[in-house]
Scaffold this motif. Structure first.
Motif, short mmCIF file in Angstrom:
data_model
loop_
_atom_site.label_atom_id
_atom_site.label_comp_id
_atom_site.label_asym_id
_atom_site.label_seq_id
_atom_site.Cartn_x
_atom_site.Cartn_y
_atom_site.Cartn_z
N SER A 168 44.53 47.65 38.30
CA SER A 168 44.53 46.30 37.75
C SER A 168 44.47 45.26 38.86
CB SER A 168 45.78 46.05 36.91
OG SER A 168 45.89 47.00 35.89
N ARG A 170 43.09 45.68 41.79
CA ARG A 170 41.71 45.67 42.30
C ARG A 170 40.79 44.92 41.34
NH1 ARG A 170 40.64 51.31 42.14
NH2 ARG A 170 38.44 50.82 42.45
N ALA A 171 41.03 45.10 40.05
CA ALA A 171 40.21 44.40 39.06
C ALA A 171 40.38 42.89 39.19
CB ALA A 171 40.57 44.86 37.65
N ASP A 174 38.52 41.67 42.05
CA ASP A 174 37.08 41.79 41.88
C ASP A 174 36.52 40.65 41.02
OD1 ASP A 174 34.86 43.18 42.56
OD2 ASP A 174 34.94 44.59 40.88
N ASN A 175 37.21 40.32 39.94
CA ASN A 175 36.73 39.27 39.03
C ASN A 175 37.92 38.65 38.31
OD1 ASN A 175 35.64 37.68 37.05
ND2 ASN A 175 34.13 39.17 36.37
N THR A 177 38.16 35.93 36.40
CA THR A 177 37.92 35.61 34.99
C THR A 177 37.93 36.88 34.15
OG1 THR A 177 36.50 33.81 35.72
CG2 THR A 177 36.35 34.42 33.41
N GLY A 178 37.26 37.91 34.67
CA GLY A 178 37.22 39.19 33.96
C GLY A 178 38.63 39.72 33.69
N ALA A 179 39.51 39.54 34.66
CA ALA A 179 40.89 40.02 34.50
C ALA A 179 41.58 39.28 33.36
CB ALA A 179 41.66 39.83 35.81
N LEU A 180 41.34 37.96 33.27
CA LEU A 180 41.93 37.20 32.16
C LEU A 180 41.32 37.66 30.83
CD1 LEU A 180 41.94 33.60 33.67
CD2 LEU A 180 43.89 35.14 33.42
N VAL A 181 40.03 37.92 30.85
CA VAL A 181 39.33 38.30 29.61
C VAL A 181 39.91 39.59 29.02
CG1 VAL A 181 37.12 39.18 28.74
CG2 VAL A 181 37.16 37.09 30.09
N VAL A 182 40.21 40.57 29.87
CA VAL A 182 40.74 41.83 29.33
C VAL A 182 42.24 41.77 29.11
CG1 VAL A 182 38.93 43.27 30.29
CG2 VAL A 182 41.04 42.94 31.57
N GLY A 183 42.87 40.64 29.46
CA GLY A 183 44.29 40.51 29.15
C GLY A 183 45.21 41.04 30.23
N LEU A 184 44.76 41.00 31.50
CA LEU A 184 45.68 41.34 32.59
C LEU A 184 46.56 40.13 32.87
CD1 LEU A 184 43.27 43.22 35.04
CD2 LEU A 184 44.93 44.20 33.46
N ASP A 185 47.82 40.40 33.18
CA ASP A 185 48.76 39.33 33.52
C ASP A 185 48.57 39.01 35.00
OD1 ASP A 185 50.85 37.64 34.00
OD2 ASP A 185 52.38 38.91 33.06
#
Ligand SMILES: Nc1ncnc2c1ncn2[C@@H]1O[C@H](COP(=O)(O)OP(=O)(O)OP(=O)(O)O)[C@@H](O)[C@H]1O
Ligand SMILES: [Mg+2]
Lengths: 288, 234
Positions: A168, A170-171, A174-175, A177-185
């Motif tokens: 998570s 690394r994600a 990496d991105n 916005t992408g992290a927010l999109v998938v719901g990472l805190d």
């Protein structure tokens, strides 16, 4: 002479592994959050002092103290990020710089206040042990410190490639916005990252106390050294940080042998300038 | 399922949403139509907690989620296939999918969901070890959709999922959306392909300069002069 050079190179490689671990902490923090930790050397020195304290007061061997020191620095780094650095994540870089510079000054002066300006080392009973291999000798303390540093770096690699939280992080690097999109805190991941980076450098400090005596003003040297290593190895690259650590370790050691020990950092900074001129993305990164 | 009431959103002084209200019922496909800069993405990001509205209310499954951080909104069952795909280019395809299932609601069933997603997108299965950044645009869109499904959402908001895709890939995206709908998924669909999206949707909203200027059934919107002139060029 050749024997001396090989011997110095091996010594440099061993120290370089600990340098690599130190630089790894800086690289992880920068790679994920784009925050430059100007208090990195200070955290290293805190790690050295903690290991020294544990040795003096509780008789704990620095090698065994590594997990304790790493845990303490992790907690401090996590709290620091949550409370102090997070509000500065999106502000101009010079403001981040001021914040971390202030932090570094506070840390150095706290060290001075608590431990005084004198140097403190640990006298472990294997201090003067060494291993011989043909014409070469290896100081036991350096060998142990180097092996421990490599083991920790390997654990870090497993953390980032095998665990949910590591992936998570690394994600999020990496991105965003992408992290927010998938719901990472993301704020929590940032705090964990700062904790992990601090734990790395704290562990490196606990190992370094085996070979170098702690002193508050070492902090600025280590901060600069970590920067040199990370820039030479490639900003944000973890293998680059390790390789950069080895390279700087060897260059310092050879400079000490061939020129003069007090000029060893001239070599490192020379290397830094060369890299910045000829290969600014770092020696060990594939893409520019 | 989803209710948005009089939402206002500002970027600095610029107002992006102005009193936007909409609803989406369980199992419905609701289309949102509008020109570039109308505020479609802003609306979706506000529902998802990636943007904080200055006024108004968002409720999902009866819970007031206004101002919640995005990870909590996801945890409640809101999925988002974002504009520009927003995949993780340096992570492998498999890791991208795993990242979709880090939500507590989805962790337990990850292996089963992964099998379903791989069955839906065999191309992703073939490329599971490859870095996601090396996929083609269409494959990346499939990955973005698959990653969203990994979170076991109850509603999915699609933001221009066919943008930049070939006609075959566009059809594929619409096929997937239709299949999800048939499985009972609630869908909010933003598409530059206005004709196709209004045909697919039960209801739709037309957004202009951050305001809802028209709403109705998909067919009614397709028949309206405003949509025919401004969006279908008829
Ligand atoms: N992060 C931002 N900061 C400032 N202004 C923004 C930001 N994002 C969007 N805007 C502005 O808000 C308005 C609405 O933008 P939004 O992206 O929601 O439109 P859209 O309908 O999704 O457009 P498109 O079809 O181009 O995706 C536009 O005027 C845009 O310039
Ligand atoms: Mg948009």
């Amino acid at each position: 002479m050749l024997t001396d050079i090989v011997q110095a190179t091996i010594m440099g490689l061993l120290t370089g592994m600990v340098y690599g671990l130190m630089a790894l902490g800086l690289s992880v923090i920068f790679g994920v959050m784009r925050v430059v930790n100007f208090a990195h050397g200070e955290m290293m020195v805190v790690g050295m002092y903690l290991a020294w304290l544990l040795f003096e007061r509780a008789g704990i061997d620095p090698l065994l103290a590594v997990p304790l020191v790493a845990a303490a620095l992790f907690a401090a780094g996590y709290g620091l990020q949550r409370g102090l650095i997070n509000p500065f994540i999106n502000v101009a870089e010079h403001m981040q710089f001021m914040l971390l510079l202030a932090l570094s000054i506070i840390i150095v002066n706290l060290c001075l206040l608590i431990a005084g300006p004198d140097t403190h080392g640990v006298q472990v009973d294997y201090m003067f042990d060494s291993y011989a291999l043909g014409p070469f000798t290896f100081d036991a303390v350096r060998v142990y410190a180097a092996l421990a540093a490599m083991a920790i770096a390997f654990l870090l690699y497993l953390f980032f490639t095998r665990t949910r939280i590591g992936k998570s992080i690394r994600a999020a690097a990496d991105n965003h916005t992408g992290a927010l999109v998938v719901g990472l805190d993301v704020p929590r991941l940032y705090a964990l990252t700062f904790g992990v980076g601090a734990a790395c450098v704290g562990a490196a400090g606990a190992l370094m106390i085996l070979v170098v005596q702690a002193q508050p003003f070492l902090a600025i040297d280590y901060t600069l050294l970590a920067f040199v290593i990370v820039i030479v190895g490639g900003l944000g690259s973890m293998p680059g940080a390790l390789a950069g650590g080895l390279l700087i370790g060897v260059s310092e050691s050879l400079a000490g042998l061939l020129i003069q020990p007090s000029l060893k950092s001239v070599f490192s900074f020379g290397l830094l300038i060369l890299v910045l001129l000829l290969r600014p993305q770092g020696l060990f990164t594939r893409r520019g | 399922m989803l209710t948005v009431e009089t939402l206002d959103l500002f970027y600095g002084d610029a107002q992006a949403l102005d009193g936007v209200s909409l609803t989406a019922g369980q199992g419905e496909i609701v289309a949102i139509v509008g020109a570039n800069g109308a505020g479609k993405s802003s609306l979706i990001r506000s529902v998802h907690g990636m943007q904080t509205p200055s006024a108004g209310r968002v409720t999902f499954k009866g819970a007031d989620i206004t101002g919640w951080p995005s990870h909590r909104v996801c945890e409640l069952g809101v999925g988002h296939v974002a504009e520009g795909r927003q995949i993780f280019p340096n992570l492998s395809v498999l890791e991208n999918l795993e990242m979709g299932a880090t939500l507590k609601r989805a962790r337990g069933a990850m292996a089963a969901t992964l099998r379903r997603v791989m069955a839906l997108f065999p191309r992703l299965d073939e490329r599971r070890r490859q870095a996601a950044g090396t996929l083609s645009g269409g494959e990346q869109q499939m990955l973005a959709i698959g990653r969203c499904l990994m979170g076991q959402p109850e509603m999915i908001m699609f933001d221009e999922p066919s943008l930049g895709l070939s006609p075959t890939m566009t059809q594929e995206v619409f096929r997937v959306i239709r299949a999800l709908h048939e499985d009972g998924m609630t869908i909010l669909l933003v598409e530059q392909n206005v004709m196709a999206s209004l045909k697919l949707a039960q209801r739709g909203y037309v957004l202009e300069n951050g305001r809802v200027v028209l709403e109705g059934t998909g067919q009614a919107l397709l028949d309206s002069d405003r949509v025919r002139q401004a969006y279908l060029g008829l």
